[in-house]
Design an enzyme around this catalytic site. Structure first.
Site, mmCIF file in Angstrom:
data_model
loop_
_atom_site.group_PDB
_atom_site.id
_atom_site.type_symbol
_atom_site.label_atom_id
_atom_site.label_comp_id
_atom_site.label_asym_id
_atom_site.label_seq_id
_atom_site.Cartn_x
_atom_site.Cartn_y
_atom_site.Cartn_z
ATOM 1 N N THR A 164 -2.031 -11.374 -2.577
ATOM 2 C CA THR A 164 -0.905 -12.363 -3.078
ATOM 3 C C THR A 164 0.435 -12.312 -2.156
ATOM 4 O OG1 THR A 164 -1.861 -11.941 -5.306
ATOM 5 C CG2 THR A 164 0.117 -13.324 -4.848
ATOM 6 N N VAL A 165 0.927 -11.403 -2.260
ATOM 7 C CA VAL A 165 2.222 -11.275 -1.373
ATOM 8 C C VAL A 165 2.194 -11.283 -0.018
ATOM 9 C CG1 VAL A 165 4.286 -9.753 -1.339
ATOM 10 C CG2 VAL A 165 3.342 -10.023 -3.633
ATOM 11 N N ARG A 209 -9.405 -4.795 3.608
ATOM 12 C CA ARG A 209 -10.924 -4.421 3.799
ATOM 13 C C ARG A 209 -11.814 -5.562 3.746
ATOM 14 N NH1 ARG A 209 -10.899 0.861 -0.075
ATOM 15 N NH2 ARG A 209 -9.220 -0.514 -0.792
ATOM 16 N N LYS A 242 7.593 -1.373 -5.023
ATOM 17 C CA LYS A 242 8.608 -0.810 -5.739
ATOM 18 C C LYS A 242 8.360 0.605 -6.372
ATOM 19 C CE LYS A 242 6.083 -3.866 -8.744
ATOM 20 N NZ LYS A 242 6.329 -5.125 -9.058
ATOM 21 N N GLY A 271 11.758 -10.027 -6.596
ATOM 22 C CA GLY A 271 11.221 -11.053 -6.003
ATOM 23 C C GLY A 271 12.044 -11.625 -4.827
ATOM 24 N N GLU A 315 -1.100 -8.189 -15.818
ATOM 25 C CA GLU A 315 -2.380 -7.551 -15.513
ATOM 26 C C GLU A 315 -3.350 -7.160 -16.652
ATOM 27 O OE1 GLU A 315 -3.093 -6.245 -12.197
ATOM 28 O OE2 GLU A 315 -0.742 -6.732 -11.560
ATOM 29 N N LYS A 367 12.465 -0.133 -9.912
ATOM 30 C CA LYS A 367 13.317 -0.954 -9.645
ATOM 31 C C LYS A 367 15.090 -0.599 -9.980
ATOM 32 C CE LYS A 367 10.471 -4.985 -9.825
ATOM 33 N NZ LYS A 367 9.883 -5.952 -10.784
ATOM 34 N N GLY A 412 5.941 -13.235 -7.508
ATOM 35 C CA GLY A 412 4.940 -14.337 -6.917
ATOM 36 C C GLY A 412 4.782 -14.234 -5.554
#
Lengths: 427, 427
Positions: free
Chosen positions: A15-16, A47, A107, A136, A192, A207, A304
């Site tokens: 995603t990131v 991978r 983090k 973010g 999750e 954080k 995000g």
């Protein structure tokens, strides 16, 4: 003037990492024009070759072997977006040893292993940047490092976990139970399948370890941060908060007074007119107080692909313009600095709810024990009884955590008290 | 490692210069420890020798002659806190020519003369920093330059003048008239004896010229920014706004779409649930939207000796750590860049109040003219009539500024319309 060519590698195109890749390609020309930097994604470690190629990366650029990146002298900056402590930590150590600058969004890794990685970076003149690890797209680390230098920061309050803020906002605005709100967050991909890292407060603790260390210029290891998640917050707590003029937020709190530091993550009743009260849904914010600047708040999307990618690319640009890198002004460590106390007690107002037999004298007994422990009651909100039991809810005046804990231990043993249902600190 | 000695001069030890001096002395040791910089205020330019000495500056350090600073090879960074275009502008030009880095809080000077000063700085390798010129202690310029590099910024909305926000907040929360709120602001020192720079929007225009140029990477001269102050906002406007779900704020607005730019400062109805609506009193905030980061808001004190001093010292630290300085990525100019259009029309919803004879058919006439001009009415809030007149208030749907202006010119000529009382744009 010709733009400076900078070769980048990305570890993990999920995603990131994908968001970062999109910025480096879609906004490539704007970055050439405005920053004088010509970024080229030369290597991607992943991978899943297919998802990488599907994004537009040349198949030749994909590798599963970190040494292909470590040994490539043309690569200047490596972006780590794999997440987790291993193998990301070993990969980053290797890269720093080879003198490459690393930009990471990780983090957990920085929260746990900063003290191992920073000395390697320093020894090899490499840069280690992690704006994207906290909140973010919100430029909180750059602000702490590059804009607050004139100030002793004395307080830091943050809503720094998007998942829990989403859940608490849903519970507040739609009256959902914790379980229903969590399920919704999972369905939307905000939480999750195993939500523990978020809802139990681990993510916020990592954080806060990073942010409070930078704010207070001293090591605040994550192991020394008080942690309490949101799993015990009930619809009733949210309702009581509302009646009393509060909203419930998972706050990360750092305070410094001389050599005494408080660092804690827990659900908190936040007054409705406080700037943090209106931070809703997946938005995050951090409020800082400095001795000269007074209050500063930074607000934005805490997670995000695109906002986090924005923070990563900002670090890549920042790093690529520097010939030498800076390191923290204190020795990052897994122990507090000598002479600094990370307090295990603090003071707060408390919201307390308990269930007791609905008979005369119970409240007096409760109040007496609180009084004996030095805790005085502010507002009482006794609720409707259900059958033979009644819920008693109240706010205390400011009291010490230890005094409240001791009082509750004694109250719990009272014959007519069935259960202590809620204990939430108030801002 | 020994701290690097940096000699500083300050031009003008008034409110903001004094705050800067206080930080450099009171937080001197913290800055040595955390930044590795040992600042020494070697010279102060000020005609009022007594006030300077009273602050603790050695009498030998005070001068009235700028050449004592220009010619002092030991001085590295000069802080300008005199305000006004002259003599500050000539002094800064001389200092930059001698290769000295200048840090200034002077929004009027940078707003008007940036295009003259930046080329001098560039030609002589000097730094020109002005974080403190916009929004006091809020690190908005550093954020634009060092944290948003990944983004095309498409929108910028700011409450960037503390005086007007204080006045509007008092009108909103205490029902004061504009005149009473202004008088209170003057008594508290928030507004000048001649308040025009603030209440007529000039101050916000200078700041918007700076911020929108940096955000959009193109010259937006202050002369091309639409300006309307708060002097015509009445207690009735504030009341209507409240009934319609808005608060009134003086907004600075910058928008970019392709090569078309809007830049304007005017009172605005802001929806109560908008993040800017809760920015009260002397606080300021800027909300940015980027293509990847989405919304980011920065909030803090927009003025005052200590917050502005914090921004100045942050620039002094930032500058003192650099061997070379960066300049804007576009040629700053007093004209818009070739190919860029700074629009003189834009679309918005509008709040309109007018006084008319209280008789049938007037509203129909008004609605017809609006309709003929392409403006349609959204919500009508017809107020109580007073004697033979009635106040008609309404919100339009989104319409172009030119269409609304034309319609109102025609409406004003209607026989039964006495006056157009209010025209306020809505967010």
């Amino acid at each position: 003037m010709a733009a400076k060519k900078v070769n980048v590698a990305i570890l993990g195109l999920g995603t990131v990492g994908g968001g970062t890749y999109d910025i480096l390609t879609q906004n490539h020309d704007m970055i050439v024009r405005t920053q004088g930097l010509d970024f080229c994604v030369r290597r991607v470690l992943d991978r899943d070759r297919d998802r990488v190629v599907a994004r537009g990366v040349s198949p030749d650029a994909v590798t599963c072997n970190i040494d292909d990146i470590v040994n490539d002298k043309e690569i200047d900056v490596v972006v780590e977006t794999m997440g987790g402590v291993e193998p990301a930590g070993s990969f980053i150590a290797k890269l720093l040893e080879s003198g490459k600058t690393v930009v990471t969004a990780n983090k957990e890794l920085i929260g746990k292993c900063w003290h191992k990685l920073e000395p390697i970076a320093k020894a090899h003149g490499a840069g280690l940047y992690f704006e994207a690890s906290c909140v973010g797209g919100v430029p909180i680390i750059r602000t702490l490092n590059e804009s607050m230098q004139a100030n002793h920061i004395c307080e830091l309050y943050g809503i720094i976990n998007g998942t829990t803020n989403y859940i608490l906002t849903k519970m507040t605005e739609e009256g959902l139970s914790y379980e229903t709100a969590l399920r919704e967050a999972q369905q939307l991909g905000y939480a999750e399948f195993n939500p523990s890292a978020d809802v139990d407060g681990f993510d916020a603790v990592y954080k806060l370890a990073i942010l409070s260390s930078l704010a207070f210029h001293t090591s605040i290891p994550y192991t020394h941060i008080y942690r309490e998640g949101i799993t015990r917050i009930t619809a009733d707590d949210i309702k009581s908060a509302n009646e009393l003029g509060y909203v419930v937020k998972l706050l990360a709190i750092g305070r410094r007074e001389g050599n005494r530091i408080e660092a804690r993550v827990h659900p908190t009743f936040v007054p409705k007119d406080h700037p943090l009260a209106s931070v809703r849904g997946a938005f995050n914010a951090v409020l800082l107080t400095g001795d000269f600047v007074d209050d500063i708040m930074l607000y934005g999307r805490g997670a995000g692909a695109r906002p986090t990618g924005s923070a990563i690319v900002s670090d890549v640009v920042f790093a690529a313009k520097r010939k030498t890198h800076e390191y923290t002004d204190f020795a990052v460590s897994d122990k507090p600095d000598a002479g600094m106390e990370i307090a295990d007690d603090f003071t707060s107002k408390y919201y307390i709810a308990l269930t007791a037999c609905d008979r005369a004298g119970v409240l007096a007994q409760v109040a007496k024990i609180l009084g004996d422990c030095g805790v005085s009651i502010g507002t009482i909100l006794q609720k409707e009884g259900k059958g033979e039991h009644a819920t008693i809810t109240f706010l205390t005046h400011t009291a010490s955590e230890k005094a409240v804990t001791e009082a509750l231990a004694r109250i719990e043993k009272l014959e007519y008290v069935r259960s202590i249902d809620s204990l939430v600190r108030c801002l």
